[in-house]
Design an enzyme around this catalytic site. Sequence first.
Site, PDB file in Angstrom:
ATOM      1  CB  CYS A   1      -0.944   0.000   1.199  1.00  0.00           C
ATOM      2  SG  CYS A   1      -2.113  -1.373   1.208  1.00  0.00           S
TER       3      CYS A   1
ATOM      4  CG  HIS B   1      -3.113   3.692   1.783  1.00  0.00           C
ATOM      5  ND1 HIS B   1      -3.575   3.197   0.584  1.00  0.00           N
ATOM      6  CD2 HIS B   1      -3.184   2.662   2.669  1.00  0.00           C
ATOM      7  CE1 HIS B   1      -3.898   1.930   0.727  1.00  0.00           C
ATOM      8  NE2 HIS B   1      -3.685   1.582   1.986  1.00  0.00           N
TER       9      HIS B   1
ATOM     10  CG  ASN C   1      -6.433  -0.732   1.016  1.00  0.00           C
ATOM     11  OD1 ASN C   1      -5.723  -0.297   0.120  1.00  0.00           O
ATOM     12  ND2 ASN C   1      -5.951  -1.182   2.157  1.00  0.00           N
TER      13      ASN C   1
END
Length: 324
Positions: free
Chosen positions: A114, A251, A281
């Site tokens: 990520c 993020h 996500n």
Amino acid sequence: MTKRAVVRGVGHYLPERIVPNSWFEDKVDTSDEWIRSRSGIERRHFAAEGETTSQMAIAAARAALDDAGMEAGQIDAVIVATSTPDLTFPSVATMVQEGLGLRRGFGFDVQAVCAGFVFALTTANALILSGQAERVVVIGAETFSRILDMTDRATCVLFGDGAGALVLEAAEGTGTPEDRGILASDLNSDGRHRDMLYVDGGVSTTGTAGVVKMQGNPLFRQAVEKLAATADAALARAGLGHDDVDWIVPHQANLRIIQGTAKKLGVSMDHVVVTVQDHGNTSAASIPLALSIGKARGQIKQGDLIVTEAIGGGLAWGAVVLRW
């Protein structure tokens, strides 16, 4: 004069298929309310059968080049941040090169889960400052739907697919924080925490792709602390403070993490670009996706000071401070 890596264009791509929270209700013990209350996610996009990470990356790169008013032939390098490549090798970046019709320059992938886009952006900045490249396309692209265990409610409801891209170009600046472009970055990793977020497969272990495994509560605690600290470190390196920030573009993993980090930094949520409700996500794709959508919404404007920060498996985390 000081050389800077300036953003010239931004773009994104999302698969057509939208998956609402209700889709999971007959697969695992969950509900729309349960998912929203714990993550802020309402829906996400899943890639179609046969739709690949490289195809999405190419589409996002083309959108960013259009936004920059550039042709693919002007690009010197392609960097793709991904944990879900089409193949073990070659890199997705070389597939993007072919898809864009590039016959020069170089391409490679970066894998920091990520946090991958922050690592890729920092790498692109270094290439530009060193003179190795004048123009770089930096892409985050993921098909996380392919590595989800659809019987694990702790993970399967959180992730989605998509791609985002930036075009960076070398430009001259004054060497002050008023310059446009990347002003500072901060990168970190700590392998002691690798069991908090990982995939239980790989080439040299199981010979399979594996599925996502996560320790949610310990990861949450690590995330807020580390994201605020890395943002502070990058701002300090740029000679700037919290009051200078126009937008945090984090993020997009979990709304509670985003809110907790903003609070720790003393930044109002009115100055945070949030897209997690629509995309879930998307790992390395989430920051460039949010940048592209933030610009399209009219939130991000030229001259704005932006902090991007991310944390992912490894653990790996970092932040970039840039002026749009």
